[in-house]
Design a protein around this motif. Structure first.
Motif, PDB file in Angstrom:
ATOM      1  N   UNK A   2       0.827  -1.212   0.000  1.00  0.00           N
ATOM      2  CA  UNK A   2       0.000   0.000   0.000  1.00  0.00           C
ATOM      3  C   UNK A   2       0.862   1.264   0.000  1.00  0.00           C
ATOM      4  N   UNK A   3       1.959   1.231   0.756  1.00  0.00           N
ATOM      5  CA  UNK A   3       2.858   2.397   0.764  1.00  0.00           C
ATOM      6  C   UNK A   3       3.489   2.617  -0.605  1.00  0.00           C
ATOM      7  N   UNK A   4       3.885   1.546  -1.271  1.00  0.00           N
ATOM      8  CA  UNK A   4       4.477   1.690  -2.606  1.00  0.00           C
ATOM      9  C   UNK A   4       3.446   2.190  -3.616  1.00  0.00           C
ATOM     10  N   UNK A   5       2.206   1.735  -3.505  1.00  0.00           N
ATOM     11  CA  UNK A   5       1.159   2.234  -4.405  1.00  0.00           C
ATOM     12  C   UNK A   5       0.879   3.710  -4.162  1.00  0.00           C
ATOM     13  N   UNK A  14       1.484   9.381  -6.078  1.00  0.00           N
ATOM     14  CA  UNK A  14       2.025  10.737  -5.915  1.00  0.00           C
ATOM     15  C   UNK A  14       3.063  11.060  -6.978  1.00  0.00           C
ATOM     16  N   UNK A  15       3.703  10.054  -7.539  1.00  0.00           N
ATOM     17  CA  UNK A  15       4.725  10.313  -8.567  1.00  0.00           C
ATOM     18  C   UNK A  15       4.128  10.892  -9.838  1.00  0.00           C
ATOM     19  N   UNK A  16       2.816  10.726 -10.024  1.00  0.00           N
ATOM     20  CA  UNK A  16       2.194  11.305 -11.219  1.00  0.00           C
ATOM     21  C   UNK A  16       2.103  12.823 -11.161  1.00  0.00           C
ATOM     22  N   UNK A  17       2.296  13.432  -9.985  1.00  0.00           N
ATOM     23  CA  UNK A  17       2.296  14.893  -9.858  1.00  0.00           C
ATOM     24  C   UNK A  17       3.671  15.506 -10.099  1.00  0.00           C
ATOM     25  N   UNK A  18       4.682  14.696 -10.218  1.00  0.00           N
ATOM     26  CA  UNK A  18       6.035  15.219 -10.438  1.00  0.00           C
ATOM     27  C   UNK A  18       6.159  15.695 -11.883  1.00  0.00           C
ATOM     28  N   UNK A  19       6.684  16.912 -12.106  1.00  0.00           N
ATOM     29  CA  UNK A  19       6.880  17.380 -13.500  1.00  0.00           C
ATOM     30  C   UNK A  19       7.801  16.431 -14.260  1.00  0.00           C
ATOM     31  N   UNK A  20       7.463  16.234 -15.509  1.00  0.00           N
ATOM     32  CA  UNK A  20       8.225  15.307 -16.353  1.00  0.00           C
ATOM     33  C   UNK A  20       8.916  16.085 -17.455  1.00  0.00           C
ATOM     34  N   UNK A  34       1.542  18.654 -14.526  1.00  0.00           N
ATOM     35  CA  UNK A  34       0.088  18.590 -14.354  1.00  0.00           C
ATOM     36  C   UNK A  34      -0.395  19.662 -13.371  1.00  0.00           C
ATOM     37  N   UNK A  35      -1.294  20.502 -13.822  1.00  0.00           N
ATOM     38  CA  UNK A  35      -1.871  21.528 -12.960  1.00  0.00           C
ATOM     39  C   UNK A  35      -3.051  20.978 -12.160  1.00  0.00           C
ATOM     40  N   UNK A  36      -3.914  20.223 -12.811  1.00  0.00           N
ATOM     41  CA  UNK A  36      -5.035  19.611 -12.108  1.00  0.00           C
ATOM     42  C   UNK A  36      -5.454  18.369 -12.885  1.00  0.00           C
ATOM     43  N   UNK A  37      -5.455  17.233 -12.197  1.00  0.00           N
ATOM     44  CA  UNK A  37      -5.878  15.978 -12.801  1.00  0.00           C
ATOM     45  C   UNK A  37      -6.729  15.236 -11.768  1.00  0.00           C
ATOM     46  N   UNK A  38      -8.040  15.173 -11.944  1.00  0.00           N
ATOM     47  CA  UNK A  38      -8.895  14.535 -10.921  1.00  0.00           C
ATOM     48  C   UNK A  38      -8.589  13.062 -10.726  1.00  0.00           C
ATOM     49  N   UNK A  87      -6.702   8.946  -7.123  1.00  0.00           N
ATOM     50  CA  UNK A  87      -5.854   7.782  -6.830  1.00  0.00           C
ATOM     51  C   UNK A  87      -5.027   8.008  -5.565  1.00  0.00           C
ATOM     52  N   UNK A  88      -4.565   9.241  -5.338  1.00  0.00           N
ATOM     53  CA  UNK A  88      -3.789   9.535  -4.126  1.00  0.00           C
ATOM     54  C   UNK A  88      -4.650   9.356  -2.884  1.00  0.00           C
ATOM     55  N   UNK A  89      -5.873   9.871  -2.914  1.00  0.00           N
ATOM     56  CA  UNK A  89      -6.761   9.713  -1.760  1.00  0.00           C
ATOM     57  C   UNK A  89      -7.117   8.242  -1.526  1.00  0.00           C
ATOM     58  N   UNK A  90      -7.329   7.509  -2.615  1.00  0.00           N
ATOM     59  CA  UNK A  90      -7.692   6.092  -2.476  1.00  0.00           C
ATOM     60  C   UNK A  90      -6.552   5.280  -1.863  1.00  0.00           C
TER      61      UNK A  90
END
Length: 272
Positions: A54-57, A62-68, A120-124, A129-132
């Motif tokens: 669960x920690x790795x997920x 959260x890694x999807x919010x990192x600028x690429x 990413x500025x805003x991605x629901x 997924x972060x909250x879940x």
């Protein structure tokens, strides 16, 4: 005679090994059994693995919010550049018309490079997924706590049952010894015509009943010890002896806390 001596020697060696193992067997307290289960119980290990997953997920979400930053590079080398016919007057004004000359344009090396930054500025979907994953991590921790409570209860129950069976076995042993002595006395009285044959039969029946009860309790005692070993997560072949002394602890103060089942239901509702 030689075979008889060999069998006697083997019997003596086996008896000495049995006595040595019984004398060197470790006596386990209840706290030692609980601590061993905390390390080796398979259900607890699976719960800890679920928390790690669960920690790795959560980190993955959260890694999807990192600028690429994406970099691309392209290199081409032309071995044969194309030719084009042009009027000769273009290069020499005095040249007569109708004459052409071959002209080659371009260079054999061609290099292209570009950089692309995505933020990413805003991605629901990402925030969902972060909250879940956060709620799933809390749920895994509570499930581990519930499993720890179940293991604590199971080991305590098995340990106390083994203590009760141990004392029952010692009580039956003492009764069996006294009944066998009584049987000898009744037989002597019967030989002196001071007791009836029915009295001897009654005492024999008591001896057989006590022996049957003893075998039944020994079987239950071994089953309880095997279940205790399984719950602790140790090998079934390991010699385990419990502490027969029962210690009473009076706890007058109890801390108020919410039930884990209610907390699990609340977190499951949040996850849904």
């Amino acid at each position: 005679m030689k075979l008889v001596n060999i069998y006697k020697q083997l019997f003596i060696i086996a008896l000495l090994l049995l006595l040595w193992n019984s004398n060197n067997a470790q006596t386990w307290s209840l706290q030692q059994c609980i601590d061993t289960a905390q390390l080796h119980n398979k259900n607890l290990q699976m719960g800890r693995n679920s928390i790690a997953i669960s920690e790795q997920k959560a980190k993955e979400a959260k890694a999807n919010l990192i600028p690429k930053l994406t970099a691309n590079a392209d290199y081409k080398y032309f071995t044969n550049l194309p030719y084009q016919f042009m009027p000769l007057s273009t290069f020499n004004p005095l040249a007569p018309e109708g004459q052409f000359v071959e002209a080659q344009f371009g260079v054999p090396h061609n290099i292209n490079a570009n950089l692309q930054l995505m933020m990413p500025l805003y991605n629901p979907q990402v925030y969902g997924a972060i909250q879940t994953t956060k709620v799933a991590s809390e749920l895994s921790e509570l499930q581990l706590k519930k499993t720890e409570e179940q293991i604590y209860f199971e080991i305590s129950n098995l340990y106390y049952n083994s203590q009760i069976l141990y004392h029952q076995l010692s009580f039956i042993d003492s009764n069996l010894i006294n009944t066998e002595k009584l049987l000898k006395n009744i037989k002597l009285l019967n030989e002196q015509l001071l007791a009836k044959g029915s009295d001897v039969s009654k005492v024999k029946l008591q001896v057989s009943q006590l022996a049957t009860q003893k075998e039944s309790i020994i079987s239950k005692y071994e089953q309880v010890l095997n279940a205790l070993k399984f719950t602790m997560g140790i090998s079934n072949e390991q010699n385990l002896q419990i502490d027969p002394s029962i210690q009473y602890e009076n706890t007058n103060e109890y801390k108020s806390s919410s039930i884990l089942d209610i907390r699990l239901v609340k977190i499951q509702n949040r996850l849904l």
